[in-house]
Write a protein that holds these residues in place. Structure first.
Motif, PDB file in Angstrom:
ATOM      1  N   ASN A  90      -5.167   0.119  48.781  1.00 38.48           N
ATOM      2  CA  ASN A  90      -4.442  -0.261  49.510  1.00 38.48           C
ATOM      3  C   ASN A  90      -4.021  -0.816  47.973  1.00 38.48           C
ATOM      4  O   ASN A  90      -3.054  -2.094  48.047  1.00 38.48           O
ATOM      5  N   THR A  91      -4.525  -1.047  46.967  1.00 34.67           N
ATOM      6  CA  THR A  91      -4.717  -1.581  45.505  1.00 34.67           C
ATOM      7  C   THR A  91      -3.732  -0.057  45.153  1.00 34.67           C
ATOM      8  O   THR A  91      -3.352  -0.936  43.459  1.00 34.67           O
ATOM      9  N   PHE A  92      -3.420   0.848  45.607  1.00 33.72           N
ATOM     10  CA  PHE A  92      -2.408   1.437  44.644  1.00 33.72           C
ATOM     11  C   PHE A  92      -1.164   0.845  44.337  1.00 33.72           C
ATOM     12  O   PHE A  92      -0.615   0.421  45.958  1.00 33.72           O
ATOM     13  N   VAL A  93      -0.226   0.620  43.495  1.00 33.37           N
ATOM     14  CA  VAL A  93       1.096   0.083  43.534  1.00 33.37           C
ATOM     15  C   VAL A  93       1.931   1.455  43.436  1.00 33.37           C
ATOM     16  O   VAL A  93       1.845   1.698  42.152  1.00 33.37           O
ATOM     17  N   PRO A  94       2.199   1.866  43.929  1.00 37.86           N
ATOM     18  CA  PRO A  94       3.440   3.500  43.649  1.00 37.86           C
ATOM     19  C   PRO A  94       4.278   3.236  42.655  1.00 37.86           C
ATOM     20  O   PRO A  94       5.083   2.227  42.653  1.00 37.86           O
ATOM     21  N   LEU A 116       2.436   7.166  22.453  1.00 43.84           N
ATOM     22  CA  LEU A 116       1.912   5.821  23.646  1.00 43.84           C
ATOM     23  C   LEU A 116       0.356   5.916  23.729  1.00 43.84           C
ATOM     24  O   LEU A 116       0.490   7.358  24.260  1.00 43.84           O
ATOM     25  N   VAL A 117      -0.530   4.576  23.911  1.00 47.92           N
ATOM     26  CA  VAL A 117      -1.423   5.087  24.615  1.00 47.92           C
ATOM     27  C   VAL A 117      -1.695   4.130  25.775  1.00 47.92           C
ATOM     28  O   VAL A 117      -1.034   3.036  25.755  1.00 47.92           O
ATOM     29  N   ALA A 118      -2.405   4.793  27.020  1.00 48.77           N
ATOM     30  CA  ALA A 118      -2.344   4.798  28.359  1.00 48.77           C
ATOM     31  C   ALA A 118      -3.508   4.405  28.404  1.00 48.77           C
ATOM     32  O   ALA A 118      -4.549   5.745  27.751  1.00 48.77           O
ATOM     33  N   GLY A 119      -4.304   3.498  29.265  1.00 52.34           N
ATOM     34  CA  GLY A 119      -5.834   3.171  29.375  1.00 52.34           C
ATOM     35  C   GLY A 119      -5.811   3.745  30.910  1.00 52.34           C
ATOM     36  O   GLY A 119      -6.751   3.912  31.405  1.00 52.34           O
ATOM     37  N   VAL A 120      -5.361   5.270  31.415  1.00 50.41           N
ATOM     38  CA  VAL A 120      -5.725   6.056  32.455  1.00 50.41           C
ATOM     39  C   VAL A 120      -6.425   7.116  32.484  1.00 50.41           C
ATOM     40  O   VAL A 120      -7.049   7.518  31.585  1.00 50.41           O
ATOM     41  N   PRO A 129      -2.830   8.319  42.030  1.00 48.69           N
ATOM     42  CA  PRO A 129      -2.377   9.802  41.447  1.00 48.69           C
ATOM     43  C   PRO A 129      -1.689  10.138  40.343  1.00 48.69           C
ATOM     44  O   PRO A 129      -1.871  10.486  38.930  1.00 48.69           O
ATOM     45  N   ASP A 130      -1.614   8.391  39.857  1.00 48.33           N
ATOM     46  CA  ASP A 130      -0.786   8.086  38.739  1.00 48.33           C
ATOM     47  C   ASP A 130      -1.753   7.906  37.006  1.00 48.33           C
ATOM     48  O   ASP A 130      -0.712   7.730  36.322  1.00 48.33           O
ATOM     49  N   GLY A 134      -2.704  15.391  34.791  1.00 48.50           N
ATOM     50  CA  GLY A 134      -1.276  15.937  35.174  1.00 48.50           C
ATOM     51  C   GLY A 134       0.194  15.282  35.315  1.00 48.50           C
ATOM     52  O   GLY A 134       1.076  16.160  35.309  1.00 48.50           O
ATOM     53  N   THR A 135      -0.692  14.500  35.582  1.00 56.98           N
ATOM     54  CA  THR A 135       0.330  13.208  35.958  1.00 56.98           C
ATOM     55  C   THR A 135       1.268  12.732  34.355  1.00 56.98           C
ATOM     56  O   THR A 135       1.981  13.188  34.161  1.00 56.98           O
TER      57      THR A 135
END
Length: 222
Positions: A90-94, A116-120, A129-130, A134-135
């Motif tokens: 429930n911490t997933f922010v769609p 762009l640099v992201a810490g995913v 999923p984001d 693949g995303t």
């Protein structure tokens, strides 16, 4: 050689900021005020950006995500320590990362930056999923087409690293001083609550890497 780093104020984005500073001549940071419950995230991002000496740190207000509700980071629900089988936590922010990267891409376009640099990360993470490769690949293609920017690239240096490996990377980059001011606790606690999934992942990473968490050291609770 210009880049925009998505800076949440957390451990991973702080590590990515240090990574970007090593690789790009000019680095900007962008954070998002999306109605998150804990303002400490934005305060941490500002401190980290200042310590890193970025070209500029921009905070963009995206309040509509809070208006949509439905998650524990923007609403009043209690953070789940474990998600039910077959369901996202429930911490997933769609749509959060999809929106943030799109907005960061628009700013990068204005700045003449192609990166762009992201810490995913899809290794040690909460199942969002984001955060998956693949995303990122699909969104990168959408940005290239939508901005008419064929060189626009999303860098995700932590994508295939465990939390322990990301701690080692931060140490090797000399970024532990940035991590000392980072905030990852889903409950917004200082010192961290130690119970939520983010706290568990962070503690696990530092323990397995054999590195003292600089945040806990700074707070005198290590």
């Amino acid at each position: 050689m210009r880049a925009v780093v998505l800076l949440s104020g957390g451990q991973d984005s702080a590590t990515c900021l240090a990574w970007a500073k090593r690789r790009f001549a000019q680095v900007w940071a962008m954070s998002f005020d999306y109605g998150q419950r804990h303002r400490i995230e934005l305060e941490a991002a500002a401190r980290i950006a200042g310590l890193a000496g970025v070209e500029a740190h921009r905070v963009l207000k995206v309040g509509e995500l809070a208006d949509l509700g439905g998650n524990a980071l923007t609403g009043e629900a209690t953070v789940e320590e474990t998600a039910a089988p077959g369901r996202l936590p429930n911490t997933f922010v769609p749509g959060r990362n999809l929106l943030f990267l799109t907005l960061a891409g628009a700013w990068a376009w204005q700045l003449g930056a192609a990166s762009l640099v992201a810490g995913v990360c899809q290794t040690d993470y909460s199942g969002y999923p984001d955060c998956r490769q693949g995303t990122m690949e699909a969104l990168q293609e959408a940005l290239r087409r939508g901005l008419d920017a064929p060189d626009m690239t999303i860098h995700a240096p932590l994508m295939h690293l465990t939390k322990a490996q990301s701690v080692v990377l931060a140490r090797d980059l000399g970024a532990l001083d940035l991590l000392a001011h980072s905030h990852t606790c889903y409950n917004g606690a200082v010192p961290p609550c130690g119970r939520c999934p983010a706290c568990h992942l962070r503690a696990k990473g530092f323990a397995e890497a054999g590195v003292a968490d600089p945040l806990l050291v700074r707070l005198g609770v290590a």
